[in-house]
Write a protein that holds these residues in place. Structure first.
Motif, mmCIF file in Angstrom:
data_model
loop_
_atom_site.group_PDB
_atom_site.id
_atom_site.type_symbol
_atom_site.label_atom_id
_atom_site.label_comp_id
_atom_site.label_asym_id
_atom_site.label_seq_id
_atom_site.Cartn_x
_atom_site.Cartn_y
_atom_site.Cartn_z
ATOM 1 N N SER A 35 0.847 -1.201 0.000
ATOM 2 C CA SER A 35 0.000 0.000 0.000
ATOM 3 C C SER A 35 0.878 1.244 0.000
ATOM 4 N N TRP A 36 0.301 2.319 -0.527
ATOM 5 C CA TRP A 36 0.974 3.623 -0.515
ATOM 6 C C TRP A 36 0.124 4.588 0.302
ATOM 7 N N VAL A 37 0.796 5.329 1.169
ATOM 8 C CA VAL A 37 0.154 6.263 2.085
ATOM 9 C C VAL A 37 0.940 7.566 2.030
ATOM 10 N N ARG A 38 0.234 8.687 2.041
ATOM 11 C CA ARG A 38 0.979 9.941 2.047
ATOM 12 C C ARG A 38 0.598 10.796 3.251
ATOM 13 N N GLN A 39 1.473 11.725 3.579
ATOM 14 C CA GLN A 39 1.282 12.590 4.735
ATOM 15 C C GLN A 39 1.733 13.997 4.377
ATOM 16 N N ALA A 40 0.779 14.890 4.199
ATOM 17 C CA ALA A 40 1.088 16.286 3.913
ATOM 18 C C ALA A 40 1.714 16.922 5.152
ATOM 19 N N PRO A 41 2.458 18.012 4.979
ATOM 20 C CA PRO A 41 3.138 18.642 6.111
ATOM 21 C C PRO A 41 2.186 18.965 7.261
ATOM 22 N N GLY A 42 2.503 18.445 8.443
ATOM 23 C CA GLY A 42 1.695 18.723 9.621
ATOM 24 C C GLY A 42 0.333 18.068 9.635
ATOM 25 N N GLN A 43 0.098 17.167 8.679
ATOM 26 C CA GLN A 43 -1.222 16.541 8.561
ATOM 27 C C GLN A 43 -1.177 15.048 8.896
ATOM 28 N N GLY A 44 -2.333 14.411 8.760
ATOM 29 C CA GLY A 44 -2.432 12.997 9.066
ATOM 30 C C GLY A 44 -2.104 12.113 7.876
#
Lengths: 122, 112
Positions: A35-44
């Motif tokens: 799976s691929w998951v991303r996390q924006a700056p300061g986010q979940g």
């Protein structure tokens, strides 16, 4: 031991494409989904999709359906995620994770790659 | 807006017990989907903390435990230690989004 090693940080211009690699060691990539998951700056955390074990069938989150492609190269034990038409909203740390499908306990992610920082700027 | 709702922050003194809630709906936790928890230390990738509501992977101390009831789940940490200061995320499966994995918004644990 099981380990996922991701490609390095990237700086991309708006409108271009991103491709991140995820090399597995300690197990055969085709035995588990990725799976691929991303996390924006300061986010979940935000799940983007997965590429299945054995058959490599993909399933993408609705939000990314039109501009993401996930594939893999079994010969190098490496998975890839390509995201097209980048905007500033795509600036984030992108993680790959081994997607474990338990018979009794649902699906979870373990382990995770170290993350790939993507900056989108003109 | 995350599909699963967590409090933005919790805090506790060393040695105390804290809990972090994760509230979902009838299309995810309420439908019987299991809940998994991750710990993210500053500047690092998330790490699996609990799977299947209350199962610890090898190496996770028994100070960490989980529970699930109805449309919610909880993570409990007893004997709080300074090294527990981190972000915690719950994760489950949602059947309403064409079958997607979903996360909570994350909870920042501060050890006072």
């Amino acid at each position: 031991q099981v380990h996922l090693e991701q490609s390095g940080a990237e700086v991309k211009e708006p409108g271009t494409s991103l491709k991140v690699s995820c090399k597995a060691s300690g197990y055969t990539l085709t035995s588990y989904s990725i799976s691929w998951v991303r996390q924006a700056p300061g986010q979940g955390l935000e799940w983007m999709g997965r590429i299945g074990a054995y058959t490599a069938i993909t399933k993408y989150a609705q939000k990314f359906q039109d501009r993401v492609t996930m594939n893999r190269d079994a010969s190098t034990n490496t998975a890839y995620m390509e995201l097209r038409s980048l905007t500033s909203d795509d600036a984030a740390v992108y993680y790959c994770a081994r997607h474990v499908s338990g018979i009794y306990f649902g699906d979870w992610f373990d382990p995770w790659g170290q993350g790939t920082l993507v900056i989108v700027s003109s | 807006q995350s599909v699963l709702t967590q409090p933005p922050s919790v805090s506790g003194a060393p040695g105390q017990r804290v809990t972090i809630s994760c509230t979902g709906s009838s299309s995810n936790i309420g439908a019987g989907s299991d809940v998994h928890w991750y710990q993210q230390l500053p500047g690092t990738a998330p790490k699996l903390l609990l799977y299947g509501n209350n199962n610890r992977p090898s190496g996770i101390p028994d100070r960490f435990s989980g529970s699930k009831s109805g449309t919610s789940a909880s993570l409990a940490i007893t004997g709080l230690q300074a090294e527990d200061e981190a972000d915690y995320y719950c994760q489950s499966y949602d059947s309403s989004l064409s079958g997607s994995m979903v996360f909570g918004g994350g909870t920042k644990l501060t050890v006072l």
